[in-house]
Design an enzyme around this catalytic site. Structure first.
Site, short mmCIF file in Angstrom:
data_model
loop_
_atom_site.label_atom_id
_atom_site.label_comp_id
_atom_site.label_asym_id
_atom_site.label_seq_id
_atom_site.Cartn_x
_atom_site.Cartn_y
_atom_site.Cartn_z
N GLY A 1 0.95 -1.18 0.07
CA GLY A 1 -0.12 0.04 0.07
C GLY A 1 0.75 1.33 0.11
O GLY A 1 1.98 1.30 -0.45
N CYS A 2 0.21 2.27 0.70
CA CYS A 2 1.04 3.70 0.65
C CYS A 2 2.28 3.53 1.23
O CYS A 2 2.55 2.79 2.39
CB CYS A 2 0.23 4.56 1.34
SG CYS A 2 1.03 6.05 1.75
N PHE A 3 3.43 3.96 0.74
CA PHE A 3 4.72 3.55 1.47
C PHE A 3 5.05 4.59 2.56
O PHE A 3 5.94 4.21 3.18
CB PHE A 3 5.86 4.11 0.17
CG PHE A 3 5.68 4.79 -0.76
CD1 PHE A 3 4.99 6.27 -0.51
CD2 PHE A 3 6.28 5.18 -2.17
CE1 PHE A 3 5.22 7.31 -1.34
CE2 PHE A 3 6.28 6.05 -2.94
CZ PHE A 3 5.68 7.16 -2.47
#
Length: 233
Positions: free
Chosen positions: A56-58
């Site tokens: 997902g979002c880093f």
């Protein structure tokens, strides 16, 4: 979906309203500790090893591993595509083959690959969702691991099989093991994002709980002060 990036901050009420309307699948993961891998790499004399993780979002994955003892660096970036398309603007289209990823560099004398993977599957993301994490949907947010070598690949594959066989999750592990054709660091404004923006609604709702879960479930591996890409955050 690129609803929370490029340095923009959600208005708090709008973010909360969106999450309430979207339903419980968009709230922070309810983490729980899983067993470590039965197969792990032996303790090494070398001082440094790395593996690339996508979940997902880093921002959140980086934030978690920056608080893990033995991790010497956690850099947000892109993996799965080529250098030409390794930019946030292009990756956000979902058409580059890249995933938002984090290169986790660690000291094998202090923490094993298996413990890194245990944290990744326990608190850093939901491994039963392939193309979605929280409010973010698309192949750029896929769950994937990019091993640096064959030894790592075998440990990763064996652990995924172990988790599925154990019934640790209500659904099969969706995480894919992909070839590492290169890791490309993200733009500077994405680095250390959680530390620099602790009150941003997206961080408060989706990512800060992951670090809190790390401190509770892995107190032996948690460190209060994160290791940052840029000194001073």
């Amino acid at each position: 979906m690129a609803s929370r990036k490029a340095g923009r901050k959600w208005p708090a009420l709008a973010a909360l309203g969106f999450l309430l309307l979207a339903g419980p699948a968009l709230t922070a993961e309810q983490a729980f500790r899983i067993d470590p891998p039965a197969q792990d790499l032996p303790a090494a004399e070398m001082q440094s090893a790395s593996i690339v993780l996508a979940g997902g979002c880093f921002w959140g994955v980086q934030g978690v591993f920056q608080h893990v003892k033995g991790v010497t660096s956690a850099v947000s970036g892109y993996a799965g595509g080529n250098a030409r398309t390794a930019s946030y603007t292009l990756v956000s289209t979902g058409q580059t083959e890249h995933a938002e990823a984090v290169e986790v560099t660690y000291d094998p004398r202090q923490i094993s690959l298996g413990r890194i993977l245990q944290i990744f599957f326990s608190v850093a993301h939901d491994p039963t969702q392939l193309m979605r994490q929280g409010p973010d949907v698309g192949p750029q947010y896929r769950s994937a691991i990019f091993p640096a070598n064959e030894a790592q690949r075998k440990v990763v594959a064996a652990y995924i099989a172990q988790l599925d066989a154990s019934g640790a999750y209500r659904k099969p592990v969706a995480t894919k093991v992909e070839a590492l054709n290169g890791f490309f660091p993200a733009e500077d404004y994405h680095q250390d994002y959680m530390t620099r923006n602790p009150r941003q609604p997206y961080i408060v709702i989706n990512d800060a709980p992951k670090v809190d879960n790390l401190s509770k479930l892995f107190s032996d591996l948690y460190r209060e002060k994160p290791v940052l890409v840029f000194a001073g955050g």
